[in-house]
Write a protein that holds these residues in place. Structure first.
Motif, PDB file in Angstrom:
ATOM      1  N   TYR A   1       1.034  -0.895   0.488  1.00 25.00           N
ATOM      2  CA  TYR A   1      -0.506  -0.122   0.546  1.00 25.00           C
ATOM      3  C   TYR A   1       0.924   1.193  -0.211  1.00 25.00           C
ATOM      4  O   TYR A   1       0.541   1.896  -0.359  1.00 25.00           O
TER       5      TYR A   1
ATOM      6  N   PHE B   1      -0.268   2.650  -3.605  1.00 21.81           N
ATOM      7  CA  PHE B   1      -0.721   4.150  -3.054  1.00 21.81           C
ATOM      8  C   PHE B   1       0.313   5.780  -3.010  1.00 21.81           C
ATOM      9  O   PHE B   1      -0.604   6.392  -2.474  1.00 21.81           O
TER      10      PHE B   1
ATOM     11  N   LEU C   1      -3.869   8.577   3.052  1.00 19.71           N
ATOM     12  CA  LEU C   1      -3.646   8.701   1.569  1.00 19.71           C
ATOM     13  C   LEU C   1      -2.686  10.050   1.759  1.00 19.71           C
ATOM     14  O   LEU C   1      -3.038  10.527   2.504  1.00 19.71           O
TER      15      LEU C   1
ATOM     16  N   SER D   1      -4.791  13.392   1.477  1.00 24.00           N
ATOM     17  CA  SER D   1      -5.893  12.686   2.429  1.00 24.00           C
ATOM     18  C   SER D   1      -6.197  14.037   3.608  1.00 24.00           C
ATOM     19  O   SER D   1      -5.315  13.999   3.925  1.00 24.00           O
TER      20      SER D   1
ATOM     21  N   ASP E   1      -7.072   5.897   6.156  1.00 20.13           N
ATOM     22  CA  ASP E   1      -7.962   5.864   5.377  1.00 20.13           C
ATOM     23  C   ASP E   1      -8.026   4.689   4.834  1.00 20.13           C
ATOM     24  O   ASP E   1      -8.919   3.993   4.610  1.00 20.13           O
TER      25      ASP E   1
ATOM     26  N   TRP F   1     -11.039   3.608  -4.870  1.00 20.45           N
ATOM     27  CA  TRP F   1     -10.365   4.505  -4.105  1.00 20.45           C
ATOM     28  C   TRP F   1     -10.527   5.399  -5.221  1.00 20.45           C
ATOM     29  O   TRP F   1     -10.659   5.673  -7.059  1.00 20.45           O
TER      30      TRP F   1
ATOM     31  N   VAL G   1      -9.914   1.376  -8.433  1.00 17.66           N
ATOM     32  CA  VAL G   1      -9.584   2.782  -8.511  1.00 17.66           C
ATOM     33  C   VAL G   1     -10.470   2.942  -9.928  1.00 17.66           C
ATOM     34  O   VAL G   1     -10.658   2.613 -10.831  1.00 17.66           O
TER      35      VAL G   1
END
Length: 172
Positions: A25, A29, A47, A50, A55, A79, A124
């Protein structure tokens, strides 16, 4: 009376190997670890863009459960990216990570599907501007994604600010 939620705040997944999942992750991301809870073998990630505390929560439960199989329970997380250009970038990142498993157009949304190391599927997606939903207002077809054509048509169009509907005057 209803629960007046405005969005999904975070998701929590059980994973077989916490460190492997954290690596995935963070790499895919760009998430950052904002907290760890060693007593629960857990970590919480955020994120990069964010404003949320976290998240995604990951709880390592060991590898004795085997790979995830289809069945009752969570199918996938979605996402959202802000522009179609970011969706195109995501396609490259997911393919390079060996995680990309599919793609489709749902009319109002354009989607890529991928899996994390434990087989947890995620989407996504990019959402068309609300004013363009038209025939897709009350439908969600599953059609072939033409990402190249969508990028040509929608490049640079930002839609993430359209997430929360504006309250009518007088509404609380």
């Amino acid at each position: 009376m209803v629960v007046s939620a405005v969005r999904l705040n975070h998701a929590v997944l059980h994973v077989s190997d916490l460190e492997r999942s954290l690596d995935f992750y963070q790499r895919v991301f760009g998430m950052e670890v904002v907290a760890r809870e060693p007593r629960a073998n857990a970590a919480f990630l955020k994120l990069p863009r964010s404003g949320n505390h976290h998240d995604l929560g990951l709880f390592g439960i060991g590898g004795s459960y085997g790979p995830k199989r289809p069945g009752i329970g969570l199918y996938h997380l979605a996402w959202q990216v802000d522009t179609i250009d970011e969706l195109q970038d995501a396609q490259v990142v997911l393919a390079e990570a060996g995680a990309l498993v599919g793609e489709s157009s749902h009319g109002a949304t354009k989607s890529l599907y991928a899996q994390d190391p434990d087989g947890n599927e995620f989407e996504v997606m990019w959402m068309l501007p609300r004013s363009e939903w038209g025939a897709y207002e009350n439908s969600a077809p599953i059609e072939r994604l033409d990402l190249r054509g969508d990028v040509e048509r929608w490049t640079g169009v930002s839609t993430s600010d359209e997430l929360r509907p504006r309250l009518a005057q007088g509404d609380a």
